[in-house]
Motif scaffolding. Structure first.
Motif, PDB file in Angstrom:
ATOM      1  N   LEU A  18       0.826  -1.206   0.000  1.00 23.94           N
ATOM      2  CA  LEU A  18       0.000   0.000   0.000  1.00 23.94           C
ATOM      3  C   LEU A  18       0.866   1.265   0.000  1.00 23.94           C
ATOM      4  CD1 LEU A  18      -2.879  -1.086   2.404  1.00 23.94           C
ATOM      5  CD2 LEU A  18      -3.029  -0.681  -0.072  1.00 23.94           C
ATOM      6  N   ARG A  19       1.976   1.240   0.737  1.00 26.41           N
ATOM      7  CA  ARG A  19       2.891   2.374   0.772  1.00 26.41           C
ATOM      8  C   ARG A  19       3.511   2.594  -0.617  1.00 26.41           C
ATOM      9  NH1 ARG A  19       6.792   0.901   4.671  1.00 26.41           N
ATOM     10  NH2 ARG A  19       4.982   0.449   5.912  1.00 26.41           N
ATOM     11  N   LEU A  20       3.910   1.501  -1.265  1.00 23.31           N
ATOM     12  CA  LEU A  20       4.486   1.615  -2.611  1.00 23.31           C
ATOM     13  C   LEU A  20       3.460   2.149  -3.606  1.00 23.31           C
ATOM     14  CD1 LEU A  20       6.538  -1.704  -2.766  1.00 23.31           C
ATOM     15  CD2 LEU A  20       7.471   0.630  -2.758  1.00 23.31           C
ATOM     16  N   LYS A  21       2.220   1.723  -3.448  1.00 24.26           N
ATOM     17  CA  LYS A  21       1.157   2.200  -4.336  1.00 24.26           C
ATOM     18  C   LYS A  21       0.930   3.698  -4.125  1.00 24.26           C
ATOM     19  CE  LYS A  21      -3.397   1.054  -6.050  1.00 24.26           C
ATOM     20  NZ  LYS A  21      -4.446   0.052  -6.105  1.00 24.26           N
ATOM     21  N   GLY A  26      -0.770   6.145  -6.663  1.00 19.64           N
ATOM     22  CA  GLY A  26      -1.939   5.284  -6.805  1.00 19.64           C
ATOM     23  C   GLY A  26      -1.718   4.108  -7.738  1.00 19.64           C
ATOM     24  N   LYS A  27      -0.497   3.989  -8.239  1.00 17.86           N
ATOM     25  CA  LYS A  27      -0.180   2.894  -9.164  1.00 17.86           C
ATOM     26  C   LYS A  27       1.087   2.195  -8.687  1.00 17.86           C
ATOM     27  CE  LYS A  27       0.262   2.140 -14.152  1.00 17.86           C
ATOM     28  NZ  LYS A  27       1.404   1.324 -14.384  1.00 17.86           N
ATOM     29  N   LEU A  28       1.110   0.887  -8.839  1.00 14.58           N
ATOM     30  CA  LEU A  28       2.315   0.129  -8.511  1.00 14.58           C
ATOM     31  C   LEU A  28       3.221   0.112  -9.744  1.00 14.58           C
ATOM     32  CD1 LEU A  28       0.625  -2.788  -6.567  1.00 14.58           C
ATOM     33  CD2 LEU A  28       2.264  -1.167  -5.625  1.00 14.58           C
ATOM     34  N   VAL A 118       7.755 -12.933   1.948  1.00 15.09           N
ATOM     35  CA  VAL A 118       7.964 -12.691   0.515  1.00 15.09           C
ATOM     36  C   VAL A 118       6.740 -13.154  -0.276  1.00 15.09           C
ATOM     37  CG1 VAL A 118       9.392 -13.257  -1.494  1.00 15.09           C
ATOM     38  CG2 VAL A 118      10.484 -12.741   0.700  1.00 15.09           C
ATOM     39  N   GLU A 119       6.190 -14.307   0.076  1.00 14.71           N
ATOM     40  CA  GLU A 119       4.970 -14.785  -0.586  1.00 14.71           C
ATOM     41  C   GLU A 119       3.831 -13.783  -0.405  1.00 14.71           C
ATOM     42  OE1 GLU A 119       3.836 -18.737   0.664  1.00 14.71           O
ATOM     43  OE2 GLU A 119       5.898 -19.439   0.442  1.00 14.71           O
ATOM     44  N   ALA A 120       3.709 -13.251   0.800  1.00 14.73           N
ATOM     45  CA  ALA A 120       2.647 -12.275   1.087  1.00 14.73           C
ATOM     46  C   ALA A 120       2.855 -10.992   0.288  1.00 14.73           C
ATOM     47  CB  ALA A 120       2.597 -11.976   2.591  1.00 14.73           C
ATOM     48  N   LEU A 121       4.086 -10.555   0.139  1.00 11.76           N
ATOM     49  CA  LEU A 121       4.364  -9.363  -0.665  1.00 11.76           C
ATOM     50  C   LEU A 121       3.888  -9.550  -2.101  1.00 11.76           C
ATOM     51  CD1 LEU A 121       7.964  -8.511   0.593  1.00 11.76           C
ATOM     52  CD2 LEU A 121       5.941  -7.052   0.875  1.00 11.76           C
ATOM     53  N   VAL A 122       4.198 -10.698  -2.676  1.00 11.78           N
ATOM     54  CA  VAL A 122       3.790 -10.981  -4.055  1.00 11.78           C
ATOM     55  C   VAL A 122       2.264 -11.046  -4.154  1.00 11.78           C
ATOM     56  CG1 VAL A 122       3.887 -12.668  -5.943  1.00 11.78           C
ATOM     57  CG2 VAL A 122       5.959 -12.124  -4.638  1.00 11.78           C
ATOM     58  N   ALA A 123       1.645 -11.707  -3.182  1.00  8.01           N
ATOM     59  CA  ALA A 123       0.183 -11.838  -3.195  1.00  8.01           C
ATOM     60  C   ALA A 123      -0.506 -10.479  -3.095  1.00  8.01           C
ATOM     61  CB  ALA A 123      -0.267 -12.746  -2.054  1.00  8.01           C
ATOM     62  N   TYR A 124      -0.063  -9.643  -2.158  1.00  9.04           N
ATOM     63  CA  TYR A 124      -0.689  -8.321  -2.011  1.00  9.04           C
ATOM     64  C   TYR A 124      -0.369  -7.420  -3.199  1.00  9.04           C
ATOM     65  CZ  TYR A 124      -2.519  -9.305   2.586  1.00  9.04           C
ATOM     66  OH  TYR A 124      -3.224  -9.823   3.617  1.00  9.04           O
ATOM     67  N   HIS A 125       0.781  -7.577  -3.771  1.00  8.00           N
ATOM     68  CA  HIS A 125       1.109  -6.809  -4.971  1.00  8.00           C
ATOM     69  C   HIS A 125       0.104  -7.115  -6.073  1.00  8.00           C
ATOM     70  CE1 HIS A 125       3.235  -5.953  -8.756  1.00  8.00           C
ATOM     71  NE2 HIS A 125       3.734  -4.923  -8.082  1.00  8.00           N
ATOM     72  N   LYS A 126      -0.178  -8.375  -6.265  1.00  8.52           N
ATOM     73  CA  LYS A 126      -1.135  -8.781  -7.294  1.00  8.52           C
ATOM     74  C   LYS A 126      -2.535  -8.309  -6.898  1.00  8.52           C
ATOM     75  CE  LYS A 126      -1.780 -10.947 -11.136  1.00  8.52           C
ATOM     76  NZ  LYS A 126      -1.268 -10.342 -12.356  1.00  8.52           N
ATOM     77  N   PHE A 127      -2.903  -8.464  -5.644  1.00  7.56           N
ATOM     78  CA  PHE A 127      -4.223  -8.086  -5.147  1.00  7.56           C
ATOM     79  C   PHE A 127      -4.511  -6.592  -5.371  1.00  7.56           C
ATOM     80  CE2 PHE A 127      -7.066  -6.653  -1.730  1.00  7.56           C
ATOM     81  CZ  PHE A 127      -8.155  -7.484  -1.939  1.00  7.56           C
ATOM     82  N   TYR A 128      -3.480  -5.769  -5.149  1.00  3.93           N
ATOM     83  CA  TYR A 128      -3.669  -4.320  -5.272  1.00  3.93           C
ATOM     84  C   TYR A 128      -3.352  -3.784  -6.672  1.00  3.93           C
ATOM     85  CZ  TYR A 128      -4.770  -3.914  -0.369  1.00  3.93           C
ATOM     86  OH  TYR A 128      -5.394  -4.024   0.853  1.00  3.93           O
ATOM     87  N   GLY A 129      -3.384  -4.657  -7.649  1.00  3.44           N
ATOM     88  CA  GLY A 129      -3.306  -4.205  -9.035  1.00  3.44           C
ATOM     89  C   GLY A 129      -1.955  -4.225  -9.683  1.00  3.44           C
ATOM     90  N   GLY A 130      -0.987  -4.924  -9.085  1.00  5.12           N
ATOM     91  CA  GLY A 130       0.311  -5.042  -9.716  1.00  5.12           C
ATOM     92  C   GLY A 130       0.181  -5.721 -11.078  1.00  5.12           C
TER      93      GLY A 130
END
Length: 132
Positions: A18-21, A26-28, A118-130
């Motif tokens: 969320l911080r990166l977004k 508003g975009k990853l 690390v798995e969670a980072l990838v999952a949330y990245h995809k979830f938030y529109g990566g």
């Protein structure tokens, strides 16, 4: 208590994404494939750790060879960040990946927590529109 630790890892990973977004307006800017390369390295190491743990069921520490392989993950991060400094480096720094790797040492449980993070980072990245 272990379940609570997983929740903390998950929440921290979500907060990083969320911080990166937010920092990206508003975009990853980091693509899924850029962080999946690191996840692939972590997964390959996790497979070795799982084999070691199966062969040494009471082990709470990584073997010296595995502990060295964990430290080598920092080299892989540095390479990826060097290739894409505007995209990967902020991810590495915000997620504090190098510090987390340093904190593992030979602790088997700490490595497992790191792999889940690390798995969670990838999952949330995809979830938030990566994007891929």
């Amino acid at each position: 208590m272990a379940e609570e630790k997983v929740k903390d890892i998950s929440q921290e990973a979500e907060n990083v994404i969320l911080r990166l977004k937010e920092d990206g307006g508003g975009k990853l800017v980091l693509t899924t494939s850029q962080i999946r390369k690191f996840l692939a390295s972590v997964n390959a190491l996790t497979n070795k750790v799982d084999v070691y743990h199966a062969q040494n069921p009471g082990a709470v520490e990584l073997s010296p060879t595995l502990a060295s392989a964990v430290k080598y993950l920092k080299v892989q991060l540095a390479y990826q960040a060097g290739r894409e400094p505007k995209k990967v480096k902020p991810f590495v720094e915000t997620a504090r990946l190098k510090e987390r790797i340093d904190g593992i040492g030979t602790d088997l449980r700490a490595y497992e927590d790191f792999a889940h993070y690390v798995e969670a980072l990838v999952a949330y990245h995809k979830f938030y529109g990566g994007e891929d």
